[in-house]
Structure formats: C-alpha cells, structure tokens
Scaffold this motif. Structure first.
Motif: not given
Length: 237
Positions: A56, A58, A106, A108, A142
C-alpha cells in the motif's frame, strides 16, 4: 619517535576496523544475491509482481508551521535528510500525534519501506530505508507498506540492490527538481520467492546486523583511543 610509532599503530588499528566495518556492510547485498539471484534478471525464475500488487502506498505531508503545537511531540517526522541509514528509528524533526487526527498525515507502521521520490539527491541516488518505529513522513517521500505475501526486509533489499533500475524511473519536473512519479514506482516489478525464503533472509540479515553493530562499536572505541593518545601526545609536547 616513540610517540609517532604509537600513534601510527593506533591509526592502523582504526583503519583495519573501518575496513572490517565496510566488509560487514557488503555481506548483506552479497547474501541477497546468493539466496535469490540478481533480481534484474531473475535467474531462479521466481514469480514477478509489480509493487502496486504487493504494497500500500502512503504519501507524506508537512503539518502547518503556524501550529506550534503540531511540532511539540515525540513522533518522528522523517524527511530525505534523515535517509542516511538503512534502518530509521529517529528523525531531526518530531510532531505531535494530534496531526494524525487533525490533518491528512498518516502513521507509517514499523517495517514499511521508505523511498525518497522528490529532490535533487535523485540525480545520483534513490534513498531507500525501513521504518524501525512508528513515524510520519514528509511530502518528498513515499512509504510502501507490505501486504502479507511479502516480507518488508526482503522488499527493502529488493529495491536497494537495484539502484540503477530505480534511477531509471526518475524524471525532471518543469522547475528542474528530480522526481519519481508514483505510477512508475507502482509499476516497478520485483521477483517474489516463497515467504518462508524471504523470512529466512530476514533472519540471517539480523545476524549480520549484529556483526555490523559490533564492528561499529569497535571502530568507535579504536577511534576514541587514537584521539586520546593524540591529545596526550600534544599535551606532553
């Protein structure tokens, strides 16, 4: 002459320690290639998967600088300047955990693979590291959060041993900054051996990292001894 001889021997010990430290660092990519083969050619015929099917993605961001309370906390906020190690457990900057609820930033998770995707460092290097603690990241990076079929440590080294291929994904923005488009990174493919083999690699890597830690400690001790001897020699002079 005795002082020079003593300092020369101490300097020799420091040099040998640094050489041993360098050799220990070379063990990990060598182990990866021995176990899995060159991922660019995949000589062992492992299945191939693009990253978009394995992780995914992020994105990161920067909390408002006008909110001083956002910058009063213990949660690492990792940016490219922190990406000088393979394992990231701290950062120059930290934020308050309220940014996770009051902004789009977000959290991590541990074991994620961090990649710098914007900045002039991409001219020659694509920094890739792994999160060792929960953290946040800035907008020039990322985070690749692995799914169940891929081990994060295996993914980390699948990318680190392919710097040349990663650099080929880098383009130039209109204002001259280097960047790596998410779509290009998503399409990047890696070989996927059985999860048990990936986890075996991760276990062996932990043993090598223990050796590296011992080598680093020995190098630091040797350097401190040399510095102390040099200081004594200068004081005596």
């Amino acid at each position: 002459r005795r002082i020079v001889d003593l300092l020369s021997r101490a300097e020799g010990i420091v040099r040998l320690r640094r050489e041993a430290e360098k050799k220990a660092a070379e063990l990990i990519p060598a182990l990866f290639l021995d176990m899995f083969g060159d991922p660019a050619t995949n000589p062992k015929g492992w299945p191939i998967q693009s990253l978009k099917n394995l992780v995914s993605f992020v994105s990161g961001g920067t909390p408002s600088k006008s909110r001083e309370d956002f910058w009063e906390g213990d949660l690492p906020w990792v940016s490219p300047k922190d990406m000088k190690r393979v394992g990231i457990d701290s950062a120059f900057d930290h934020v308050n955990r309220k940014v996770l609820t009051e902004t789009a930033i977000k959290l991590i998770p541990v074991g994620s693979v961090l990649v710098v995707v914007r900045g002039m460092i991409l001219v020659h290097t694509v920094p890739v590291a792994q999160s060792l603690v929960p953290m946040t990241i800035n907008q020039d990076m990322k985070a690749l959060v692995p799914i169940q079929s891929v081990n994060g440590t295996y993914l980390l080294w699948s990318l680190r041993v392919r710097q040349g291929q990663l650099l080929s994904l880098v383009t130039t923005a209109a204002h001259g900054t280097k960047k790596m488009e998410t779509e290009r990174l998503e399409a990047f493919s890696i070989s996927l051996p059985p999860l048990a083999a990936q986890e075996d690699f991760a276990g062996k890597l932990a043993s090598i990292e223990s050796i590296q830690s011992q080598q680093s400690a020995a190098t630091a001790k040797a350097q401190a001894t040399f510095d102390a001897l040099l200081a004594q020699a200068l004081a005596a002079d």
